[in-house]
Design a protein around this motif. Structure first.
Motif, mmCIF file in Angstrom:
data_model
loop_
_atom_site.group_PDB
_atom_site.id
_atom_site.type_symbol
_atom_site.label_atom_id
_atom_site.label_comp_id
_atom_site.label_asym_id
_atom_site.label_seq_id
_atom_site.Cartn_x
_atom_site.Cartn_y
_atom_site.Cartn_z
ATOM 1 N N ALA A 20 -44.696 -27.051 -3.357
ATOM 2 C CA ALA A 20 -43.300 -27.280 -2.989
ATOM 3 C C ALA A 20 -42.625 -25.963 -2.621
ATOM 4 N N LYS A 21 -42.919 -24.917 -3.386
ATOM 5 C CA LYS A 21 -42.327 -23.620 -3.101
ATOM 6 C C LYS A 21 -42.819 -23.093 -1.755
ATOM 7 N N ALA A 22 -44.078 -23.275 -1.467
ATOM 8 C CA ALA A 22 -44.615 -22.797 -0.193
ATOM 9 C C ALA A 22 -43.959 -23.516 0.973
ATOM 10 N N THR A 23 -43.745 -24.791 0.813
ATOM 11 C CA THR A 23 -43.091 -25.543 1.876
ATOM 12 C C THR A 23 -41.676 -25.013 2.098
ATOM 13 N N ASN A 24 -40.948 -24.772 1.014
ATOM 14 C CA ASN A 24 -39.583 -24.278 1.147
ATOM 15 C C ASN A 24 -39.538 -22.862 1.701
ATOM 16 N N MET A 25 -40.451 -22.013 1.277
ATOM 17 C CA MET A 25 -40.433 -20.624 1.707
ATOM 18 C C MET A 25 -40.926 -20.474 3.139
ATOM 19 N N ALA A 26 -41.899 -21.289 3.529
ATOM 20 C CA ALA A 26 -42.466 -21.159 4.868
ATOM 21 C C ALA A 26 -41.575 -21.803 5.924
ATOM 22 N N GLY A 27 -40.883 -22.867 5.553
ATOM 23 C CA GLY A 27 -40.043 -23.582 6.513
ATOM 24 C C GLY A 27 -38.708 -22.893 6.694
ATOM 25 N N ALA A 28 -37.862 -23.524 7.453
ATOM 26 C CA ALA A 28 -36.520 -22.997 7.680
ATOM 27 C C ALA A 28 -35.736 -23.057 6.375
ATOM 28 N N PRO A 29 -34.753 -22.192 6.213
ATOM 29 C CA PRO A 29 -33.939 -22.234 5.006
ATOM 30 C C PRO A 29 -33.237 -23.583 4.878
ATOM 31 N N LEU A 30 -33.015 -23.989 3.632
ATOM 32 C CA LEU A 30 -32.283 -25.223 3.384
ATOM 33 C C LEU A 30 -30.859 -25.040 3.875
ATOM 34 N N VAL A 31 -30.459 -25.821 4.822
ATOM 35 C CA VAL A 31 -29.098 -25.776 5.358
ATOM 36 C C VAL A 31 -28.593 -27.204 5.379
ATOM 37 N N HIS A 32 -27.534 -27.421 4.661
ATOM 38 C CA HIS A 32 -27.014 -28.782 4.591
ATOM 39 C C HIS A 32 -25.503 -28.709 4.477
ATOM 40 N N CYS A 33 -24.824 -29.296 5.410
ATOM 41 C CA CYS A 33 -23.367 -29.369 5.375
ATOM 42 C C CYS A 33 -22.978 -30.803 5.686
ATOM 43 N N ARG A 34 -22.015 -31.295 4.941
ATOM 44 C CA ARG A 34 -21.523 -32.637 5.246
ATOM 45 C C ARG A 34 -20.097 -32.788 4.739
ATOM 46 N N ILE A 35 -19.377 -33.628 5.425
ATOM 47 C CA ILE A 35 -18.029 -34.001 4.994
ATOM 48 C C ILE A 35 -18.209 -35.162 4.028
ATOM 49 N N ILE A 36 -17.754 -34.996 2.794
ATOM 50 C CA ILE A 36 -17.981 -36.066 1.827
ATOM 51 C C ILE A 36 -16.763 -36.958 1.636
ATOM 52 N N THR A 37 -15.567 -36.448 1.915
ATOM 53 C CA THR A 37 -14.376 -37.303 1.840
ATOM 54 C C THR A 37 -13.340 -36.841 2.856
ATOM 55 N N GLY A 38 -12.543 -37.778 3.307
ATOM 56 C CA GLY A 38 -11.366 -37.476 4.084
ATOM 57 C C GLY A 38 -11.552 -37.175 5.551
ATOM 58 N N GLU A 39 -12.675 -37.552 6.144
ATOM 59 C CA GLU A 39 -12.858 -37.253 7.564
ATOM 60 C C GLU A 39 -11.737 -37.875 8.400
ATOM 61 N N ASN A 40 -11.134 -38.945 7.902
ATOM 62 C CA ASN A 40 -10.031 -39.574 8.636
ATOM 63 C C ASN A 40 -8.781 -38.689 8.674
ATOM 64 N N PHE A 41 -8.716 -37.643 7.830
ATOM 65 C CA PHE A 41 -7.590 -36.713 7.876
ATOM 66 C C PHE A 41 -7.747 -35.684 8.995
#
Length: 124
Positions: A20-41
């Motif tokens: 699991a560590k090799a997969t994470n280290m060899a691949g692209a960095p974990l990048v995750h962004c999301r709007i979790i509430t209020g997108e209607n604002f």
């Protein structure tokens, strides 16, 4: 059979974390962004996809190797907040507000720059 079972578990424990560590280290960095509430604002040209794109762009410029996730909340009265996890560590909530007008591209970029600065500091 009983003697082989603990050895089998030890073998699984030995290889599971390293693969699991090799997969994470060899691949692209974990990048995750999301709007979790209020997108209607979010109004006009400002939407959740654009907010996350600006955050990801700003972080890539100052901390390209950081592994992070950002959960963004849009609130009434032109406010944003973000909960960040950088390299497994949760940072204090980032808050941003505009008092005299709605959120626009410039204000989103200022918020993204502040988020990126927090990520870069935590990634050091």
């Amino acid at each position: 059979m009983r003697d082989g079972f603990p050895q089998f578990l030890a073998l699984i424990a030995l290889f599971a974390p390293s693969s699991a560590k090799a997969t994470n280290m060899a691949g692209a960095p974990l990048v995750h962004c999301r709007i979790i509430t209020g997108e209607n604002f979010l109004t006009g040209d400002v939407n959740g996809k654009m907010v996350c794109a600006e955050i990801e762009r700003a972080i890539a410029a100052v901390a390209p190797r950081a592994r992070y996730s950002a959960e963004v909340r849009a609130m009434p009265r032109s406010r944003l907040s973000a909960t960040l996890v950088v390299n497994g560590r949760t940072l204090p909530e980032q808050n941003f507000a505009i008092m005299d007008h709605d959120l626009d591209l410039g204000s989103i970029r200022r918020f993204a720059a502040a988020v990126a600065a927090a990520v870069a500091k935590a990634a050091q």
